[in-house]
Design an enzyme around this catalytic site. Sequence first.
Site, PDB file in Angstrom:
ATOM      1  N   CYS A 128     -58.597  12.254 -48.126  1.00 33.33           N
ATOM      2  CA  CYS A 128     -59.982  12.194 -47.633  1.00 33.33           C
ATOM      3  C   CYS A 128     -60.659  13.480 -48.101  1.00 33.33           C
ATOM      4  O   CYS A 128     -60.339  14.561 -47.597  1.00 33.33           O
ATOM      5  CB  CYS A 128     -60.000  12.099 -46.114  1.00 33.33           C
ATOM      6  SG  CYS A 128     -61.666  12.204 -45.422  1.00 33.33           S
ATOM      7  N   ASN A 133     -63.790  14.787 -47.894  1.00 33.26           N
ATOM      8  CA  ASN A 133     -64.530  15.545 -46.876  1.00 33.26           C
ATOM      9  C   ASN A 133     -63.589  16.059 -45.793  1.00 33.26           C
ATOM     10  O   ASN A 133     -63.759  17.169 -45.282  1.00 33.26           O
ATOM     11  CB  ASN A 133     -65.613  14.666 -46.254  1.00 33.26           C
ATOM     12  CG  ASN A 133     -66.795  14.491 -47.179  1.00 33.26           C
ATOM     13  OD1 ASN A 133     -67.238  15.441 -47.824  1.00 33.26           O
ATOM     14  ND2 ASN A 133     -67.306  13.280 -47.269  1.00 33.26           N
ATOM     15  N   ASN A 173     -62.343   1.338 -51.138  1.00 39.02           N
ATOM     16  CA  ASN A 173     -63.676   1.721 -50.668  1.00 39.02           C
ATOM     17  C   ASN A 173     -64.692   1.257 -51.713  1.00 39.02           C
ATOM     18  O   ASN A 173     -64.341   1.103 -52.898  1.00 39.02           O
ATOM     19  CB  ASN A 173     -63.723   3.238 -50.510  1.00 39.02           C
ATOM     20  CG  ASN A 173     -62.649   3.736 -49.545  1.00 39.02           C
ATOM     21  OD1 ASN A 173     -62.834   3.743 -48.344  1.00 39.02           O
ATOM     22  ND2 ASN A 173     -61.493   4.141 -50.100  1.00 39.02           N
ATOM     23  N   CYS A 209     -68.804  10.248 -48.289  1.00 41.01           N
ATOM     24  CA  CYS A 209     -67.393   9.965 -48.579  1.00 41.01           C
ATOM     25  C   CYS A 209     -67.012  10.788 -49.800  1.00 41.01           C
ATOM     26  O   CYS A 209     -67.493  10.512 -50.908  1.00 41.01           O
ATOM     27  CB  CYS A 209     -67.191   8.484 -48.841  1.00 41.01           C
ATOM     28  SG  CYS A 209     -65.498   8.068 -49.302  1.00 41.01           S
TER      29      CYS A 209
HETATM   30  N1  LIG Z   1     -61.647   5.623 -45.741  1.00 38.18           N
HETATM   31  C1  LIG Z   1     -60.841   6.117 -46.842  1.00 38.18           C
HETATM   32  C2  LIG Z   1     -60.215   7.474 -46.491  1.00 38.18           C
HETATM   33  C3  LIG Z   1     -61.277   8.532 -46.217  1.00 38.18           C
HETATM   34  C4  LIG Z   1     -62.071   8.829 -47.445  1.00 38.18           C
HETATM   35  C5  LIG Z   1     -63.374   9.591 -47.227  1.00 38.18           C
HETATM   36  N2  LIG Z   1     -63.768   9.865 -45.884  1.00 38.18           N
HETATM   37  C6  LIG Z   1     -63.439  10.850 -48.072  1.00 38.18           C
HETATM   38  O1  LIG Z   1     -64.156  11.806 -47.714  1.00 38.18           O
HETATM   39  O2  LIG Z   1     -62.804  10.871 -49.169  1.00 38.18           O
HETATM   40  C7  LIG Z   1     -59.714   5.124 -47.143  1.00 38.18           C
HETATM   41  O3  LIG Z   1     -59.110   4.607 -46.215  1.00 38.18           O
HETATM   42  O4  LIG Z   1     -59.442   4.905 -48.318  1.00 38.18           O
END
Ligand SMILES: N[C@H](CCC[C@H](N)C(=O)O)C(=O)O
Length: 249
Positions: free
Chosen positions: A69, A71, A164, A195
Amino acid sequence: MTYTKYSASGNDFVIFHTFTKKDYSQEAIKLCNRTEGIGADGLIVLVPNENADFEWLFYNSDGSDASMCGNGTRACAHYAYTNDLAPSTMNFLTGAGLIKSIVENSIVETQLTAPIVIKEEFKQEGFTWYLVDTGVPHLVTIVDDLEKYDHDLCAKMRYEHNANVNFAKIEDSKDGKVLKVRTYERGVEGETQACGTGMAACFLRANNLNLVKDKTFVYPKSGEELTLSLIDSTIYFKGAVKKVFTTSF
Ligand SMILES: N[C@H](CCC[C@H](N)C(=O)O)C(=O)O
């Protein structure tokens, strides 16, 4: 237990540290719930690791775990440094491998894992898509109008490709070409304010098409400014984070 709420460009997280490495998916669902919990897009748990400054466990708000992730790494690094759990330049273990982050006051830069292109280009639902793993899988389509972002279409693509979904638009600015991005996040099952790995995926696609430079400002739904840089095939992701509050219960 003491919990800290962070916002990283609008992508928000509950963070705590513990010696106990276990499954916290149920805690993630409760703590991330925006009506009965603290409310966040994800939960980050720091646990000790003998080969890095620490290890993290990351969960989306639906309790699913994710390997990375972008962020979250920025918020986590600020949390670790300000809680004396790591130096300002740190290395920590994630599901996508070792991550390096550097904290300078409220600005945090993360060196992302090496991107892996899964599908170079394919057409579906009237859009041209690019599928790349920037720590987690992301679909990217470049459009001329971000109002073309559609929740139901994103949900369909998310489940069909287990990724995503990002809509990106290139715009002119006083700083040259910039990117604006909207992201439907897996595990949140909706659009988030930002994201990180999604912005990185959009930056990589636009840079590969020579539409943006190797250092580009990227603006997510929140409108906050992030900097994406490509140096020797490595993506660097930089921006501000905000510690919102700490609470105990
Ligand atoms: N929801 C994403 C993980 C968090 C990614 C996002 N919050 C970032 O900042 O990269 C997934 O399950 O693939």
